[in-house]
Design a protein around this motif. Sequence first.
Motif, PDB file in Angstrom:
ATOM      1  N   ALA A 113      -8.785 -23.929  85.418  1.00  0.00           N
ATOM      2  CA  ALA A 113      -8.607 -24.309  84.013  1.00  0.00           C
ATOM      3  C   ALA A 113      -7.693 -25.527  83.874  1.00  0.00           C
ATOM      4  O   ALA A 113      -8.010 -26.470  83.135  1.00  0.00           O
ATOM      5  CB  ALA A 113      -8.048 -23.125  83.223  1.00  0.00           C
ATOM      6  N   LEU A 114      -6.587 -25.518  84.594  1.00  0.00           N
ATOM      7  CA  LEU A 114      -5.670 -26.656  84.510  1.00  0.00           C
ATOM      8  C   LEU A 114      -6.286 -27.908  85.134  1.00  0.00           C
ATOM      9  O   LEU A 114      -6.070 -29.024  84.648  1.00  0.00           O
ATOM     10  CB  LEU A 114      -4.338 -26.320  85.169  1.00  0.00           C
ATOM     11  CG  LEU A 114      -3.495 -25.265  84.437  1.00  0.00           C
ATOM     12  CD1 LEU A 114      -2.271 -24.892  85.252  1.00  0.00           C
ATOM     13  CD2 LEU A 114      -3.108 -25.736  83.047  1.00  0.00           C
ATOM     14  N   GLY A 115      -7.060 -27.732  86.212  1.00  0.00           N
ATOM     15  CA  GLY A 115      -7.745 -28.867  86.815  1.00  0.00           C
ATOM     16  C   GLY A 115      -8.741 -29.502  85.854  1.00  0.00           C
ATOM     17  O   GLY A 115      -8.813 -30.733  85.722  1.00  0.00           O
ATOM     18  N   ILE A 116      -9.491 -28.662  85.165  1.00  0.00           N
ATOM     19  CA  ILE A 116     -10.450 -29.169  84.168  1.00  0.00           C
ATOM     20  C   ILE A 116      -9.711 -29.862  83.027  1.00  0.00           C
ATOM     21  O   ILE A 116     -10.114 -30.942  82.575  1.00  0.00           O
ATOM     22  CB  ILE A 116     -11.345 -28.019  83.659  1.00  0.00           C
ATOM     23  CG1 ILE A 116     -12.280 -27.564  84.786  1.00  0.00           C
ATOM     24  CG2 ILE A 116     -12.130 -28.446  82.425  1.00  0.00           C
ATOM     25  CD1 ILE A 116     -12.986 -26.253  84.516  1.00  0.00           C
ATOM     26  N   TRP A 117      -8.619 -29.256  82.584  1.00  0.00           N
ATOM     27  CA  TRP A 117      -7.818 -29.853  81.512  1.00  0.00           C
ATOM     28  C   TRP A 117      -7.297 -31.230  81.934  1.00  0.00           C
ATOM     29  O   TRP A 117      -7.335 -32.194  81.164  1.00  0.00           O
ATOM     30  CB  TRP A 117      -6.678 -28.927  81.164  1.00  0.00           C
ATOM     31  CG  TRP A 117      -5.907 -29.260  79.903  1.00  0.00           C
ATOM     32  CD1 TRP A 117      -6.000 -30.388  79.130  1.00  0.00           C
ATOM     33  CD2 TRP A 117      -4.931 -28.442  79.275  1.00  0.00           C
ATOM     34  NE1 TRP A 117      -5.129 -30.322  78.083  1.00  0.00           N
ATOM     35  CE2 TRP A 117      -4.462 -29.136  78.136  1.00  0.00           C
ATOM     36  CE3 TRP A 117      -4.386 -27.197  79.565  1.00  0.00           C
ATOM     37  CZ2 TRP A 117      -3.481 -28.612  77.293  1.00  0.00           C
ATOM     38  CZ3 TRP A 117      -3.412 -26.684  78.723  1.00  0.00           C
ATOM     39  CH2 TRP A 117      -2.974 -27.379  77.601  1.00  0.00           C
ATOM     40  N   MET A 118      -6.828 -31.343  83.177  1.00  0.00           N
ATOM     41  CA  MET A 118      -6.343 -32.643  83.663  1.00  0.00           C
ATOM     42  C   MET A 118      -7.475 -33.662  83.708  1.00  0.00           C
ATOM     43  O   MET A 118      -7.254 -34.854  83.458  1.00  0.00           O
ATOM     44  CB  MET A 118      -5.691 -32.502  85.036  1.00  0.00           C
ATOM     45  CG  MET A 118      -4.328 -31.861  84.980  1.00  0.00           C
ATOM     46  SD  MET A 118      -3.403 -31.960  86.532  1.00  0.00           S
ATOM     47  CE  MET A 118      -4.465 -31.127  87.655  1.00  0.00           C
ATOM     48  N   LEU A 119      -8.692 -33.200  84.020  1.00  0.00           N
ATOM     49  CA  LEU A 119      -9.829 -34.129  84.019  1.00  0.00           C
ATOM     50  C   LEU A 119     -10.136 -34.631  82.605  1.00  0.00           C
ATOM     51  O   LEU A 119     -10.578 -35.769  82.434  1.00  0.00           O
ATOM     52  CB  LEU A 119     -11.061 -33.478  84.641  1.00  0.00           C
ATOM     53  CG  LEU A 119     -11.013 -33.319  86.158  1.00  0.00           C
ATOM     54  CD1 LEU A 119     -12.218 -32.527  86.652  1.00  0.00           C
ATOM     55  CD2 LEU A 119     -10.926 -34.669  86.857  1.00  0.00           C
ATOM     56  N   PHE A 120      -9.893 -33.784  81.611  1.00  0.00           N
ATOM     57  CA  PHE A 120     -10.059 -34.245  80.229  1.00  0.00           C
ATOM     58  C   PHE A 120      -8.977 -35.263  79.864  1.00  0.00           C
ATOM     59  O   PHE A 120      -9.231 -36.186  79.096  1.00  0.00           O
ATOM     60  CB  PHE A 120     -10.029 -33.069  79.243  1.00  0.00           C
ATOM     61  CG  PHE A 120     -11.337 -32.370  79.101  1.00  0.00           C
ATOM     62  CD1 PHE A 120     -12.396 -32.957  78.423  1.00  0.00           C
ATOM     63  CD2 PHE A 120     -11.532 -31.114  79.663  1.00  0.00           C
ATOM     64  CE1 PHE A 120     -13.611 -32.319  78.310  1.00  0.00           C
ATOM     65  CE2 PHE A 120     -12.738 -30.462  79.545  1.00  0.00           C
ATOM     66  CZ  PHE A 120     -13.782 -31.066  78.866  1.00  0.00           C
ATOM     67  N   GLU A 121      -7.794 -35.091  80.438  1.00  0.00           N
ATOM     68  CA  GLU A 121      -6.700 -36.038  80.200  1.00  0.00           C
ATOM     69  C   GLU A 121      -6.930 -37.363  80.935  1.00  0.00           C
ATOM     70  O   GLU A 121      -6.499 -38.410  80.476  1.00  0.00           O
ATOM     71  CB  GLU A 121      -5.363 -35.429  80.647  1.00  0.00           C
ATOM     72  CG  GLU A 121      -4.911 -34.230  79.851  1.00  0.00           C
ATOM     73  CD  GLU A 121      -4.391 -34.600  78.476  1.00  0.00           C
ATOM     74  OE1 GLU A 121      -3.734 -35.652  78.346  1.00  0.00           O
ATOM     75  OE2 GLU A 121      -4.654 -33.832  77.534  1.00  0.00           O
ATOM     76  N   MET A 122      -7.556 -37.295  82.106  1.00  0.00           N
ATOM     77  CA  MET A 122      -7.794 -38.475  82.944  1.00  0.00           C
ATOM     78  C   MET A 122      -9.282 -38.536  83.327  1.00  0.00           C
ATOM     79  O   MET A 122      -9.635 -38.395  84.504  1.00  0.00           O
ATOM     80  CB  MET A 122      -6.950 -38.400  84.226  1.00  0.00           C
ATOM     81  CG  MET A 122      -5.483 -38.225  83.984  1.00  0.00           C
ATOM     82  SD  MET A 122      -4.805 -39.749  83.340  1.00  0.00           S
ATOM     83  CE  MET A 122      -3.118 -39.603  83.838  1.00  0.00           C
TER      84      MET A 122
END
Length: 141
Positions: free
Chosen positions: A64-73
């Motif tokens: 979940a956090l990895g996906i969230w970071m991909l949305f950020e970057m």
Amino acid sequence: MTYLILKSFHIIAVIAWFAGLFYLPRLFVYHAQSSDQISHERFVTMERKLYRGIMTPSMLITLALGIWMLFEMPFWLSQGWMHAKLALVAILVIYHHACLYHLKRFARGENTRGHVYFRWFNEVPLLPLIGIVLLVVIKPF
């Protein structure tokens, strides 16, 4: 700042997930060597609690956090190193589910694998870990 907080908790979740990915197969080694019912029941309980209480929540938080970071970057998705990293993460998710397969077989008393198999099985997540760390740090392509 949001990205750095996400990254920090992502790393913490990865560490917790890997602790389980390394420890559960080690429990399988000892479980495969055990012969008495008390040991069998103890290992089944330990394996279940590790898988459900630590490994799976850590994996879900990591993803979940990895996906969230991909949305950020989102530009990372255009980089080859990220594609390679995500492929290695997919292998780890498959390995995680392979651990569940073995856990269930042990719980039902249907394990046919010996401790040597599980000693080798225990080493599998090390290879994706090495690859992921190298890819994230070096970003080779």
